[in-house]
Scaffold this motif. Structure first.
Motif, PDB file in Angstrom:
ATOM      1  N   VAL A   1      -0.617   9.102  -2.944  1.00 43.88           N
ATOM      2  CA  VAL A   1      -1.122   8.178  -3.965  1.00 43.88           C
ATOM      3  C   VAL A   1      -2.269   7.371  -3.371  1.00 43.88           C
ATOM      4  CG1 VAL A   1      -0.537   6.231  -5.466  1.00 43.88           C
ATOM      5  CG2 VAL A   1       1.121   8.071  -5.107  1.00 43.88           C
ATOM      6  N   ASN A   2      -2.022   6.835  -2.157  1.00 48.66           N
ATOM      7  CA  ASN A   2      -3.062   6.155  -1.382  1.00 48.66           C
ATOM      8  C   ASN A   2      -3.742   5.049  -2.184  1.00 48.66           C
ATOM      9  OD1 ASN A   2      -2.565   7.963   0.768  1.00 48.66           O
ATOM     10  ND2 ASN A   2      -3.948   9.468  -0.153  1.00 48.66           N
ATOM     11  N   LYS A   3      -2.926   4.111  -2.610  1.00 49.98           N
ATOM     12  CA  LYS A   3      -3.452   3.035  -3.455  1.00 49.98           C
ATOM     13  C   LYS A   3      -2.693   1.744  -3.178  1.00 49.98           C
ATOM     14  CE  LYS A   3      -4.193   1.844  -8.341  1.00 49.98           C
ATOM     15  NZ  LYS A   3      -5.576   1.365  -8.128  1.00 49.98           N
ATOM     16  N   ARG A   4      -3.399   0.633  -3.248  1.00 47.69           N
ATOM     17  CA  ARG A   4      -2.785  -0.687  -3.103  1.00 47.69           C
ATOM     18  C   ARG A   4      -2.281  -1.149  -4.469  1.00 47.69           C
ATOM     19  NH1 ARG A   4      -3.054  -3.710   1.132  1.00 47.69           N
ATOM     20  NH2 ARG A   4      -4.824  -2.502   1.931  1.00 47.69           N
ATOM     21  N   PHE A   5      -1.032  -1.653  -4.498  1.00 48.49           N
ATOM     22  CA  PHE A   5      -0.418  -2.109  -5.737  1.00 48.49           C
ATOM     23  C   PHE A   5       0.090  -3.535  -5.580  1.00 48.49           C
ATOM     24  CE2 PHE A   5       0.192   2.513  -5.978  1.00 48.49           C
ATOM     25  CZ  PHE A   5      -0.209   2.788  -7.279  1.00 48.49           C
ATOM     26  N   HIS A   6      -0.057  -4.305  -6.628  1.00 48.95           N
ATOM     27  CA  HIS A   6       0.623  -5.597  -6.739  1.00 48.95           C
ATOM     28  C   HIS A   6       2.037  -5.293  -7.226  1.00 48.95           C
ATOM     29  CE1 HIS A   6       1.653  -9.608  -8.225  1.00 48.95           C
ATOM     30  NE2 HIS A   6       0.584 -10.093  -7.590  1.00 48.95           N
ATOM     31  N   PHE A   7       3.038  -5.800  -6.492  1.00 49.53           N
ATOM     32  CA  PHE A   7       4.420  -5.464  -6.826  1.00 49.53           C
ATOM     33  C   PHE A   7       4.768  -5.765  -8.281  1.00 49.53           C
ATOM     34  CE2 PHE A   7       5.417  -5.400  -2.211  1.00 49.53           C
ATOM     35  CZ  PHE A   7       6.234  -4.280  -2.180  1.00 49.53           C
ATOM     36  N   TRP A   8       4.242  -6.876  -8.796  1.00 52.81           N
ATOM     37  CA  TRP A   8       4.621  -7.294 -10.149  1.00 52.81           C
ATOM     38  C   TRP A   8       3.634  -6.773 -11.207  1.00 52.81           C
ATOM     39  CZ3 TRP A   8       9.382  -8.947 -10.106  1.00 52.81           C
ATOM     40  CH2 TRP A   8       9.870  -9.625  -9.000  1.00 52.81           C
ATOM     41  N   ILE A   9       2.352  -7.057 -11.027  1.00 55.88           N
ATOM     42  CA  ILE A   9       1.354  -6.698 -12.034  1.00 55.88           C
ATOM     43  C   ILE A   9       1.270  -5.184 -12.214  1.00 55.88           C
ATOM     44  CG2 ILE A   9      -1.110  -6.784 -12.603  1.00 55.88           C
ATOM     45  CD1 ILE A   9      -1.253  -9.426 -11.026  1.00 55.88           C
ATOM     46  N   ASP A  10       1.326  -4.472 -11.099  1.00 54.90           N
ATOM     47  CA  ASP A  10       1.149  -3.019 -11.155  1.00 54.90           C
ATOM     48  C   ASP A  10       2.476  -2.272 -11.237  1.00 54.90           C
ATOM     49  OD1 ASP A  10      -1.659  -3.318 -10.876  1.00 54.90           O
ATOM     50  OD2 ASP A  10      -1.427  -3.525  -8.706  1.00 54.90           O
ATOM     51  N   VAL A  11       3.353  -2.530 -10.284  1.00 54.19           N
ATOM     52  CA  VAL A  11       4.562  -1.708 -10.161  1.00 54.19           C
ATOM     53  C   VAL A  11       5.603  -2.074 -11.213  1.00 54.19           C
ATOM     54  CG1 VAL A  11       6.413  -0.960  -8.623  1.00 54.19           C
ATOM     55  CG2 VAL A  11       4.127  -1.388  -7.690  1.00 54.19           C
ATOM     56  N   VAL A  12       6.073  -3.310 -11.192  1.00 53.31           N
ATOM     57  CA  VAL A  12       7.158  -3.696 -12.096  1.00 53.31           C
ATOM     58  C   VAL A  12       6.708  -3.665 -13.549  1.00 53.31           C
ATOM     59  CG1 VAL A  12       8.719  -5.556 -12.769  1.00 53.31           C
ATOM     60  CG2 VAL A  12       8.383  -5.024 -10.349  1.00 53.31           C
ATOM     61  N   ASP A  13       5.547  -4.210 -13.845  1.00 56.29           N
ATOM     62  CA  ASP A  13       5.125  -4.289 -15.241  1.00 56.29           C
ATOM     63  C   ASP A  13       5.009  -2.903 -15.875  1.00 56.29           C
ATOM     64  OD1 ASP A  13       4.458  -6.075 -17.392  1.00 56.29           O
ATOM     65  OD2 ASP A  13       2.423  -5.277 -17.290  1.00 56.29           O
TER      66      ASP A  13
ATOM     67  N   THR B   1       3.010  12.175  -8.433  1.00 58.56           N
ATOM     68  CA  THR B   1       2.350  12.491  -7.165  1.00 58.56           C
ATOM     69  C   THR B   1       3.244  12.118  -5.999  1.00 58.56           C
ATOM     70  OG1 THR B   1       0.134  12.190  -8.103  1.00 58.56           O
ATOM     71  CG2 THR B   1       0.350  11.964  -5.713  1.00 58.56           C
ATOM     72  N   GLU B   2       3.847  10.942  -6.089  1.00 59.57           N
ATOM     73  CA  GLU B   2       4.731  10.483  -5.018  1.00 59.57           C
ATOM     74  C   GLU B   2       5.980  11.345  -4.929  1.00 59.57           C
ATOM     75  OE1 GLU B   2       5.961   6.237  -3.297  1.00 59.57           O
ATOM     76  OE2 GLU B   2       6.529   6.493  -5.399  1.00 59.57           O
TER      77      GLU B   2
ATOM     78  N   TYR C   1       0.860  -1.184   0.000  1.00 56.40           N
ATOM     79  CA  TYR C   1       0.000   0.000   0.000  1.00 56.40           C
ATOM     80  C   TYR C   1       0.894   1.231   0.000  1.00 56.40           C
ATOM     81  CZ  TYR C   1      -3.856   3.162   0.965  1.00 56.40           C
ATOM     82  OH  TYR C   1      -4.794   4.162   0.859  1.00 56.40           O
ATOM     83  N   VAL C   2       0.767   2.046  -1.027  1.00 60.56           N
ATOM     84  CA  VAL C   2       1.590   3.249  -1.167  1.00 60.56           C
ATOM     85  C   VAL C   2       0.775   4.446  -0.713  1.00 60.56           C
ATOM     86  CG1 VAL C   2       2.830   4.737  -2.784  1.00 60.56           C
ATOM     87  CG2 VAL C   2       2.895   2.249  -3.073  1.00 60.56           C
ATOM     88  N   ARG C   3       1.283   5.162   0.269  1.00 57.61           N
ATOM     89  CA  ARG C   3       0.629   6.391   0.724  1.00 57.61           C
ATOM     90  C   ARG C   3       1.166   7.551  -0.126  1.00 57.61           C
ATOM     91  NH1 ARG C   3       1.881   3.447   5.179  1.00 57.61           N
ATOM     92  NH2 ARG C   3       3.778   4.662   5.510  1.00 57.61           N
TER      93      ARG C   3
END
Length: 583
Positions: free
Chosen positions: A397-409, A451-452, A392-394
């Motif tokens: 941004v305040n959003k939950r991310f999947h490390f691979w599907i969302d962040v890395v990809d 934003t971050e 969960y990134v505050r």
């Protein structure tokens, strides 16, 4: 500058006073990596108030025990060992790695297939143990050796044996041969360093330790699996090791600023320490005090990390807020403590939104390097150690991310997805389609990133304002030190924000012709112009950071590379340049 140096010397020699505690207790250790004699002396001189009873000499001093055959290395190791003992530090340890490079060992023992060492040859092990005896003779006053026995030189698991049929057996046998000399013959301590780039490697390491026969061998494990990332979880393997374990912390921030910018986070160290205090096999802590050259944190605001570990060791109930206030009052005076503590307490928020991007570290050992440094997108991803791999990134941004599907990809450049490291260390990520080939950066993810980064800049500026408010209550040398610390932080945060806008925006611009709009060009060029302006401020800054692995000034040169790549056309992106928009 003279007043700043005087203040540092005062802090080094006086230390930060700590409440008294009983003489007996857990291991309280520090590690010196730099071969700076002045720096090592300063660290040793500061150890007594912290009740340090264990000191490791590593990396630039002695990384492999064989280095003590070099007269200068031998002399330094022996001098520092004596200095530590004279300062009341009971246990001094040197680092070692085994096996060394294959050609270190006589050809007569390299008779296995492909020129490998024949581990079944008793003569080899006799030579091996005699080699250790001779090396130890050169440093007769040390008390322990810290041994890395995996991912080293010749790698014993790749050598030949018909008796030892698994990697774990070979690793354990190697350890027992070393222990026969270090522990049984010399009566010294032996700590085994655990390490693994991915969970399966850690399992192999733990399996090997379980096969070690010598009952007196201890273990040293990092507080986080793999390496020192703020977003990594605690190391869950420690509770499964049936031996005394010393937990290693990185107070100097190898990946997190290396003490050159806001690097004060008692909460990081105290929360992990409290977890490990609940494990019966954990015998204490050891903390790194520098990252090479003159980067030691003693006498700097980052020393609070060492204070936090010591303070939480003696009082498991002490609050993080108390630690901030106590350190600020002791180091900078009680009148300034409130504002100084406020500034320092913003470090974690700053670094995790500046040197990290949406939960993954995007700084190459703290250096500005979004590309081509691929470890940010495979080897260093915290999702390898978290199940499910979600964060969960505050940071607004305040959003939950999947490390691979969302962040890395989305963040990873295409070249890093096809890098063999990803397949070797996390093949399941590719098998499940969590990361797919190609560049998938989008305007929506660019908005998350900016934003971050904007948040990081604002918090850094807020911390600097705290210091300015405290000026009237600070000694001039203390004010100058803190001001430089947080001004470097503000400049670093601004540079990352600027380069991130240009870099991630450029990737969208290159891939999607529909995004080659005046608005996108303006965003990219605003980033490039801001980066160029901030880089010049860094080059001209009158109080540069201390020398070390991360050369803070080099970030200005890195920013210039992005300017050239994007304005002139980056060859790895087809040489497409972004024309400057008309006013």
């Amino acid at each position: 500058m003279s007043r700043v140096i005087a203040a540092l010397i005062l802090l080094v020699t006086a230390g930060v006073a700590l409440p008294a505690e009983a003489a007996a207790g857990p291991v309280r250790g520090w590690t010196i990596l730099s071969d700076s004699d002045a720096g090592a002396d300063a660290v040793i001189a500061a150890a007594k108030p912290y009740k340090i009873n264990h000191l490791q000499l590593s990396h630039e001093i002695v990384h492999d025990l064989r280095e003590v055959r070099e007269p200068a290395k031998q002399a330094q190791a022996n001098r520092l060992t004596k200095a530590a003992h004279d300062a009341g530090i009971a246990e001094v340890a040197l680092w070692d790695h085994s096996l060394y490079d294959l050609d270190y060992y006589p050809a007569e023992f390299r008779t296995g297939p492909g020129g490998t060492i024949d581990l079944d040859d008793p003569a080899f092990w006799e030579w091996f143990k005699q080699d250790y005896r001779e090396m130890l003779d050169l440093v007769p006053d040390i008390d322990s050796v810290v041994l890395t026995f995996i991912e080293t030189g010749a790698r014993v698991e790749r050598q030949h044996s018909t008796r030892l049929t698994t990697a774990e057996q070979k690793l354990a046998y190697l350890v027992d041969q070393v222990a026969e000399v270090i522990v049984d013959e010399r009566g010294l301590g032996l700590y085994l360093r655990t390490f693994g780039y991915f969970p399966e490697e850690m399992e192999r390491t733990i399996g090997a330790i379980a096969l070690v026969r010598n009952p007196h061998v201890k273990v040293m494990a990092k507080a986080t699996p793999h390496d020192f990332f703020l977003t990594h979880p605690n190391d869950t393997t420690i509770s499964r090791i049936d031996r005394p374990v010393l937990v290693e912390y990185d107070a100097a921030g190898e990946y997190n600023g290396q003490g050159k910018i806001a690097n004060a986070w008692p909460e990081e160290h105290v929360n992990r320490l409290r977890h490990y205090q609940t494990l019966p096999n954990v015998i204490g802590y050891v903390a790194r005090t520098d990252r090479y050259d003159e980067s030691r944190i003693i006498g700097t605001p980052t020393e609070i990390n060492l204070y936090a570990l010591a303070r939480a060791t003696e009082d498991p109930r002490v609050s993080v807020e108390t630690i901030y206030r106590e350190f600020a009052a002791r180091a900078y005076g009680p009148r300034a403590a409130r504002n100084v503590a406020s500034a320092l307490s913003k470090s974690y928020e700053i670094v995790t939104s500046v040197l990290y991007t949406l939960g993954t570290n995007t700084a190459n050992h703290s250096r500005l390097d979004y590309e081509p440094y691929c470890s940010s997108y495979h080897r260093s991803v915290s999702g390898k150690w978290i199940d499910p791999p979600v964060t969960y990134v505050r940071h607004n941004v305040n959003k939950r991310f999947h490390f691979w599907i969302d962040v890395v990809d989305h963040l990873s450049p295409a070249a890093c997805k096809s890098d063999p490291t990803l397949a070797r260390e996390a093949q399941y990520v590719l098998d499940r389609g969590w990361v797919t080939m190609g560049d998938h950066m989008t305007p929506r993810y660019l908005e998350y990133v900016l934003t971050e980064k904007d948040h990081g800049v604002r918090v850094a500026e807020s911390a600097l304002r705290d210091v300015v408010v405290a000026r009237r209550d600070l000694q001039p040398e203390h004010f100058e030190q803190l001001k430089a610390y947080f001004e470097r932080t503000v400049l670093t945060a601004g540079l990352h924000r600027a380069v991130a806008a240009a870099y991630f925006g450029y990737r969208i611009y290159v891939r999607d012709e529909e995004q080659r709009t005046p608005k996108m060009r303006r965003l990219i060029w605003d980033g490039l112009d801001d980066a160029q302006r901030i880089a010049e401020q860094i080059r001209a800054y009158p109080v540069p950071a201390a020398s070390g692995e991360w050369d803070w000034l080099r970030d200005a040169a890195e920013a210039a590379k992005y300017y050239d790549r994007i304005s002139k056309g980056w060859d790895r992106y087809g040489g497409i340049a972004v024309p400057r928009p008309r006013n």
